[in-house]
Design an enzyme around this catalytic site. Sequence first.
Site, PDB file in Angstrom:
ATOM      1  N   LYS A  54       0.836  -1.206   0.000  1.00  0.00           N
ATOM      2  CA  LYS A  54       0.000   0.000   0.000  1.00  0.00           C
ATOM      3  C   LYS A  54       0.868   1.252   0.000  1.00  0.00           C
ATOM      4  O   LYS A  54       0.594   2.218  -0.709  1.00  0.00           O
ATOM      5  CB  LYS A  54      -0.940  -0.019   1.223  1.00  0.00           C
ATOM      6  CG  LYS A  54      -2.040  -1.074   1.087  1.00  0.00           C
ATOM      7  CD  LYS A  54      -2.793  -1.335   2.381  1.00  0.00           C
ATOM      8  CE  LYS A  54      -3.774  -2.494   2.199  1.00  0.00           C
ATOM      9  NZ  LYS A  54      -4.468  -2.883   3.435  1.00  0.00           N
ATOM     10  N   GLN A  98      -4.252  -1.513   9.859  1.00  0.00           N
ATOM     11  CA  GLN A  98      -4.257  -2.853   9.261  1.00  0.00           C
ATOM     12  C   GLN A  98      -4.863  -3.863  10.236  1.00  0.00           C
ATOM     13  O   GLN A  98      -4.424  -3.970  11.375  1.00  0.00           O
ATOM     14  CB  GLN A  98      -2.819  -3.246   8.887  1.00  0.00           C
ATOM     15  CG  GLN A  98      -2.706  -4.540   8.128  1.00  0.00           C
ATOM     16  CD  GLN A  98      -3.302  -4.472   6.725  1.00  0.00           C
ATOM     17  OE1 GLN A  98      -3.126  -3.504   6.004  1.00  0.00           O
ATOM     18  NE2 GLN A  98      -4.043  -5.502   6.355  1.00  0.00           N
ATOM     19  N   ASP A 121     -10.553   3.111   4.462  1.00  0.00           N
ATOM     20  CA  ASP A 121     -11.033   1.734   4.342  1.00  0.00           C
ATOM     21  C   ASP A 121     -12.564   1.687   4.316  1.00  0.00           C
ATOM     22  O   ASP A 121     -13.151   0.636   4.079  1.00  0.00           O
ATOM     23  CB  ASP A 121     -10.525   0.886   5.519  1.00  0.00           C
ATOM     24  CG  ASP A 121      -9.312   0.056   5.139  1.00  0.00           C
ATOM     25  OD1 ASP A 121      -9.075  -0.122   3.922  1.00  0.00           O
ATOM     26  OD2 ASP A 121      -8.609  -0.425   6.045  1.00  0.00           O
TER      27      ASP A 121
END
Length: 282
Positions: A54, A98, A121
Site C-alpha cells: 500500500k 491494518q 477503508d
Amino acid sequence: MSARVIDGKAVAAGVRERVRAEVAEYAETAGRAPVLATVLVGEDPASQIYIRNKREACEEVGMGSRHHGIDAGTSEDDLLALVAALGGDEEVDGILVQLPVPDQIDPDRVVAAIDPGKDVDGLTPLNAGLLAHGVPGLVPCTPAGVMELLRHEGVELEGAEVVVVGRSKLVGVPVSRLLLAANATVTMCHSRTRDLAGVCRRAEVLVAAVGVPRLLGGDAIKPGAVVIDVGINRTDAGLVGDVDFEAAAEVAVAITPVPGGVGPMTVAMLLVNTLAAARARV
Ligand code: NAP
C-alpha cells in the site's frame, strides 16, 4: 475454457494512472500531496506485506505515506490515542489501521475511533451507515474494486439478478449495498443458505466473498454469467479463489482469476479513497 478472463491487474493499472494524474493536479492546487497514514500493530508477516504494498502504491502515484509500526503488546487505549492524534493531524488525509489487531484490542472500537473523513477503508459506522442509506461517503476498497471491474467490463447491472456469497462487513455487505444502489436485484448468501449452488445458478452476476477454497463449482454458475471471485485462499496448490476457476470458466462468459483479479483493485481503490479524502478536506 470459454470465459473471458477479467484482467484485474490491467484495470487496476488504469485506475492508478488516473489517480497519478489527479494527484499531480491536486498537489498543484493544494500545495501538497495527499498523505496516507498506516498503522500496524505487531509484526504479522502477511500484514507487513500488505502495508508495504500500500505504501509503495502511494509513492508510485505521488502521494505521501507515513507508517506507524507499533508493538504487538500495545494497549487498546494507546492505539485509540494514536488513531485520535492522526485524526487531528492536519498533515494526514487518510488513516488505515491494518487488521487483524492482537487479541487485547477490540477492532470495532479502533475502527469506530477513526475520523470518518479520513476513513479510507470505509469501515467506520458513519461510512457504513451512509452506504446503507444509499448516499456513500468513503466506500470499502474491495467492494469499490468489484464495482470498478464490473463497470470496466460493461456489465449492465440495472435489473440484473446478482448473487453475493458472504455477508461480512468488509466485503459481502458493502458490495451488496453498492449493487443495490446500481439497481441490481441482489440476493445474499451465507453459511446457513440452503441449496447454495441452486441460488448461485440464478445469478447473471455472481460475487463470491467467502474464504473457502473452490466452494463454488460449475454447478453454481449460470451459463453466460459474469463471475467475480473475491476469495484469496492459501492452499498447497498456491493461491486459489472461492470459485473453481477451471469448472466455472467452462460455463461463465467472464471470470476474474485468483490471483490477478479483485486483489489488485483493492490497493488501487485505496488510492482513489485517499485522494477523495484529501479533496474533501480542502
Ligand atoms: P469473512 O469475514 O470470514 O466472511 C465470510 C462470509 O462467508 C461469511 O458471511 C460466512 O457466512 C460466509 N460463508 C462461510 N462459509 C460459507 C459456506 N460454506 N457457504 C456459504 N457462505 C459461507 O470473510 P471476508 O473478510 O468477507 O473475506 C472473504 C474472502 O475474501 C476471503 O478469502 C478473503 O481472504 C478474501 N478477501 C479478499 C480481498 C481482496 O483484496 N481480493 C479483500 C478482502 C477479503 P456467515 O456470515 O453465516 O458466517
